[in-house]
Design a protein around this motif. Structure first.
Motif, PDB file in Angstrom:
ATOM      1  N   GLU A  74      47.159  40.334  40.187  1.00  0.00           N
ATOM      2  CA  GLU A  74      46.509  40.034  41.845  1.00  0.00           C
ATOM      3  C   GLU A  74      45.490  41.210  41.844  1.00  0.00           C
ATOM      4  O   GLU A  74      45.744  42.335  41.692  1.00  0.00           O
ATOM      5  N   ILE A  75      44.299  40.806  42.535  1.00  0.00           N
ATOM      6  CA  ILE A  75      43.423  41.955  42.736  1.00  0.00           C
ATOM      7  C   ILE A  75      43.766  42.268  44.157  1.00  0.00           C
ATOM      8  O   ILE A  75      43.853  41.459  45.220  1.00  0.00           O
ATOM      9  N   VAL A  76      43.831  43.598  44.348  1.00  0.00           N
ATOM     10  CA  VAL A  76      44.140  44.153  45.794  1.00  0.00           C
ATOM     11  C   VAL A  76      43.012  44.670  46.585  1.00  0.00           C
ATOM     12  O   VAL A  76      42.814  44.393  47.697  1.00  0.00           O
ATOM     13  N   ASP A  77      42.125  45.339  45.687  1.00  0.00           N
ATOM     14  CA  ASP A  77      40.943  45.602  46.224  1.00  0.00           C
ATOM     15  C   ASP A  77      39.912  45.641  45.524  1.00  0.00           C
ATOM     16  O   ASP A  77      40.044  46.120  44.227  1.00  0.00           O
ATOM     17  N   ILE A  78      38.517  45.296  45.865  1.00  0.00           N
ATOM     18  CA  ILE A  78      37.349  45.558  44.954  1.00  0.00           C
ATOM     19  C   ILE A  78      36.508  46.240  45.600  1.00  0.00           C
ATOM     20  O   ILE A  78      36.089  46.197  47.048  1.00  0.00           O
ATOM     21  N   ARG A  79      35.875  47.378  45.079  1.00  0.00           N
ATOM     22  CA  ARG A  79      34.879  48.558  45.699  1.00  0.00           C
ATOM     23  C   ARG A  79      33.603  48.440  44.782  1.00  0.00           C
ATOM     24  O   ARG A  79      33.652  48.504  43.511  1.00  0.00           O
ATOM     25  N   PHE A  80      32.690  48.144  45.542  1.00  0.00           N
ATOM     26  CA  PHE A  80      31.424  47.991  44.663  1.00  0.00           C
ATOM     27  C   PHE A  80      30.427  49.152  44.968  1.00  0.00           C
ATOM     28  O   PHE A  80      30.568  49.951  46.087  1.00  0.00           O
ATOM     29  N   TYR A  81      29.811  49.970  43.699  1.00  0.00           N
ATOM     30  CA  TYR A  81      29.221  51.223  43.756  1.00  0.00           C
ATOM     31  C   TYR A  81      27.756  50.873  43.226  1.00  0.00           C
ATOM     32  O   TYR A  81      27.465  51.067  41.935  1.00  0.00           O
ATOM     33  N   GLY A  82      26.946  50.251  44.072  1.00  0.00           N
ATOM     34  CA  GLY A  82      25.841  49.599  43.418  1.00  0.00           C
ATOM     35  C   GLY A  82      26.062  48.587  43.210  1.00  0.00           C
ATOM     36  O   GLY A  82      27.012  47.550  43.059  1.00  0.00           O
ATOM     37  N   ASP A  83      24.838  47.688  42.312  1.00  0.00           N
ATOM     38  CA  ASP A  83      24.948  46.226  42.058  1.00  0.00           C
ATOM     39  C   ASP A  83      25.576  46.015  40.658  1.00  0.00           C
ATOM     40  O   ASP A  83      26.015  45.095  40.440  1.00  0.00           O
ATOM     41  N   ASP A  84      25.772  47.179  39.979  1.00  0.00           N
ATOM     42  CA  ASP A  84      26.262  47.130  38.616  1.00  0.00           C
ATOM     43  C   ASP A  84      27.660  47.824  38.268  1.00  0.00           C
ATOM     44  O   ASP A  84      27.825  47.798  37.034  1.00  0.00           O
ATOM     45  N   THR A  85      28.385  48.318  39.311  1.00  0.00           N
ATOM     46  CA  THR A  85      29.594  49.165  39.171  1.00  0.00           C
ATOM     47  C   THR A  85      30.533  48.578  40.120  1.00  0.00           C
ATOM     48  O   THR A  85      30.507  48.440  41.546  1.00  0.00           O
ATOM     49  N   ALA A  86      31.856  48.396  39.807  1.00  0.00           N
ATOM     50  CA  ALA A  86      33.009  48.074  40.519  1.00  0.00           C
ATOM     51  C   ALA A  86      34.244  48.895  40.324  1.00  0.00           C
ATOM     52  O   ALA A  86      34.447  48.864  38.953  1.00  0.00           O
ATOM     53  N   VAL A  87      35.131  49.104  41.195  1.00  0.00           N
ATOM     54  CA  VAL A  87      36.219  49.603  40.926  1.00  0.00           C
ATOM     55  C   VAL A  87      37.395  48.684  41.372  1.00  0.00           C
ATOM     56  O   VAL A  87      37.236  48.013  42.828  1.00  0.00           O
ATOM     57  N   VAL A  88      38.229  48.161  40.771  1.00  0.00           N
ATOM     58  CA  VAL A  88      39.082  47.205  41.196  1.00  0.00           C
ATOM     59  C   VAL A  88      40.572  47.646  41.073  1.00  0.00           C
ATOM     60  O   VAL A  88      40.898  48.168  40.135  1.00  0.00           O
ATOM     61  N   ALA A  89      41.428  47.570  42.058  1.00  0.00           N
ATOM     62  CA  ALA A  89      42.586  47.906  42.155  1.00  0.00           C
ATOM     63  C   ALA A  89      43.576  46.488  42.105  1.00  0.00           C
ATOM     64  O   ALA A  89      43.109  45.764  42.844  1.00  0.00           O
ATOM     65  N   GLY A  90      44.621  46.718  41.346  1.00  0.00           N
ATOM     66  CA  GLY A  90      45.455  45.474  41.358  1.00  0.00           C
ATOM     67  C   GLY A  90      46.750  45.630  40.940  1.00  0.00           C
ATOM     68  O   GLY A  90      47.223  46.708  40.656  1.00  0.00           O
ATOM     69  N   ARG A  91      47.435  44.483  40.850  1.00  0.00           N
ATOM     70  CA  ARG A  91      48.799  44.358  40.412  1.00  0.00           C
ATOM     71  C   ARG A  91      48.908  43.629  39.294  1.00  0.00           C
ATOM     72  O   ARG A  91      48.267  42.523  39.229  1.00  0.00           O
ATOM     73  N   GLY A  92      50.046  43.709  38.337  1.00  0.00           N
ATOM     74  CA  GLY A  92      50.216  42.706  37.392  1.00  0.00           C
ATOM     75  C   GLY A  92      51.278  42.915  36.586  1.00  0.00           C
ATOM     76  O   GLY A  92      52.193  43.906  36.702  1.00  0.00           O
ATOM     77  N   ASP A  93      51.539  41.935  35.712  1.00  0.00           N
ATOM     78  CA  ASP A  93      52.556  41.900  34.875  1.00  0.00           C
ATOM     79  C   ASP A  93      52.361  40.627  33.735  1.00  0.00           C
ATOM     80  O   ASP A  93      51.472  40.066  33.920  1.00  0.00           O
ATOM     81  N   VAL A  94      53.280  40.908  32.627  1.00  0.00           N
ATOM     82  CA  VAL A  94      53.274  39.789  31.469  1.00  0.00           C
ATOM     83  C   VAL A  94      54.663  39.516  31.343  1.00  0.00           C
ATOM     84  O   VAL A  94      55.437  40.305  31.448  1.00  0.00           O
ATOM     85  N   ALA A  95      54.745  38.196  31.275  1.00  0.00           N
ATOM     86  CA  ALA A  95      56.270  37.596  31.137  1.00  0.00           C
ATOM     87  C   ALA A  95      56.101  36.206  30.584  1.00  0.00           C
ATOM     88  O   ALA A  95      54.923  35.591  30.609  1.00  0.00           O
ATOM     89  N   ARG A  96      57.032  35.537  30.507  1.00  0.00           N
ATOM     90  CA  ARG A  96      57.073  34.103  30.057  1.00  0.00           C
ATOM     91  C   ARG A  96      56.802  33.329  31.448  1.00  0.00           C
ATOM     92  O   ARG A  96      56.482  32.210  31.296  1.00  0.00           O
ATOM     93  N   ARG A  97      57.489  33.869  32.233  1.00  0.00           N
ATOM     94  CA  ARG A  97      57.497  33.334  33.732  1.00  0.00           C
ATOM     95  C   ARG A  97      57.088  34.186  34.846  1.00  0.00           C
ATOM     96  O   ARG A  97      57.553  35.464  34.400  1.00  0.00           O
ATOM     97  N   ARG A  98      56.421  33.869  35.875  1.00  0.00           N
ATOM     98  CA  ARG A  98      56.045  34.701  36.843  1.00  0.00           C
ATOM     99  C   ARG A  98      57.116  35.616  37.368  1.00  0.00           C
ATOM    100  O   ARG A  98      58.244  34.846  37.980  1.00  0.00           O
ATOM    101  N   PRO A  99      57.081  36.806  37.288  1.00  0.00           N
ATOM    102  CA  PRO A  99      57.981  37.547  38.070  1.00  0.00           C
ATOM    103  C   PRO A  99      58.191  37.586  39.434  1.00  0.00           C
ATOM    104  O   PRO A  99      57.268  37.322  39.924  1.00  0.00           O
ATOM    105  N   ALA A 100      59.360  37.694  39.945  1.00  0.00           N
ATOM    106  CA  ALA A 100      59.374  37.845  41.377  1.00  0.00           C
ATOM    107  C   ALA A 100      58.585  38.910  42.052  1.00  0.00           C
ATOM    108  O   ALA A 100      57.860  38.518  42.978  1.00  0.00           O
TER     109      ALA A 100
END
Length: 146
Positions: A74-100
């Motif tokens: 899940e993307i929580v936040d995207i911040r752009f710093y000019g046209d060619d740079t961005a910082v993305v904050a997110g949450r994630g996981d890997v599993a066989r099924r989506r965790p709660a």
């Protein structure tokens, strides 16, 4: 200057490519989402340096302990710093099924190369909700404002 909406859509598309590559266990396609000189820090502290290194590491992982897993993010936040740079904050996981609940907090630094967004740096941290709650209880002013 690129429109923020178009840039956000392109960033979301990159994350879609990233998840598709993971879900297929395709280390080369996964690596292609990163810059040639990317750094990649896992939640256990492993640091891969460069696209070739992280693709090789994931090739081995996709063939063993991560075989058959899917990426959830899940993307929580995207911040752009000019046209060619961005910082993305997110949450994630890997599993066989989506965790709660997604258990990892992630930070991505993205750059545009030849018009395409790529990940230049990735850092993955396992979230510890109990420790977080305790720290906010004992030091309430340390809680994020939002």
């Amino acid at each position: 200057m690129i429109s923020t909406n178009a840039a956000e859509q392109a960033v979301h598309a990159l994350f879609g490519e990233l998840a598709r590559a993971w879900d297929l266990g395709d280390a080369d396609a996964y690596g292609a989402c990163f810059t040639a000189g990317a750094t990649y820090t896992t939640f256990v502290g492993t640091v891969y340096r460069g696209r070739d290194d992280l693709a090789a590491g994931h090739r081995a992982l996709f063939g063993s302990v991560l075989k058959g897993t899917r990426m959830f993010n899940e993307i929580v936040d995207i911040r752009f710093y000019g046209d060619d740079t961005a910082v993305v904050a997110g949450r994630g996981d890997v599993a066989r099924r989506r965790p709660a609940k997604l258990t990892k907090v992630q930070t991505y630094t993205l750059v545009r190369e030849a018009g395409e967004w790529r990940i230049a740096s990735f850092h993955n941290t396992r979230r510890k909700p109990l420790m977080e709650a305790l720290s906010f209880r004992f030091v309430p002013a340390s809680a994020p404002r939002r």
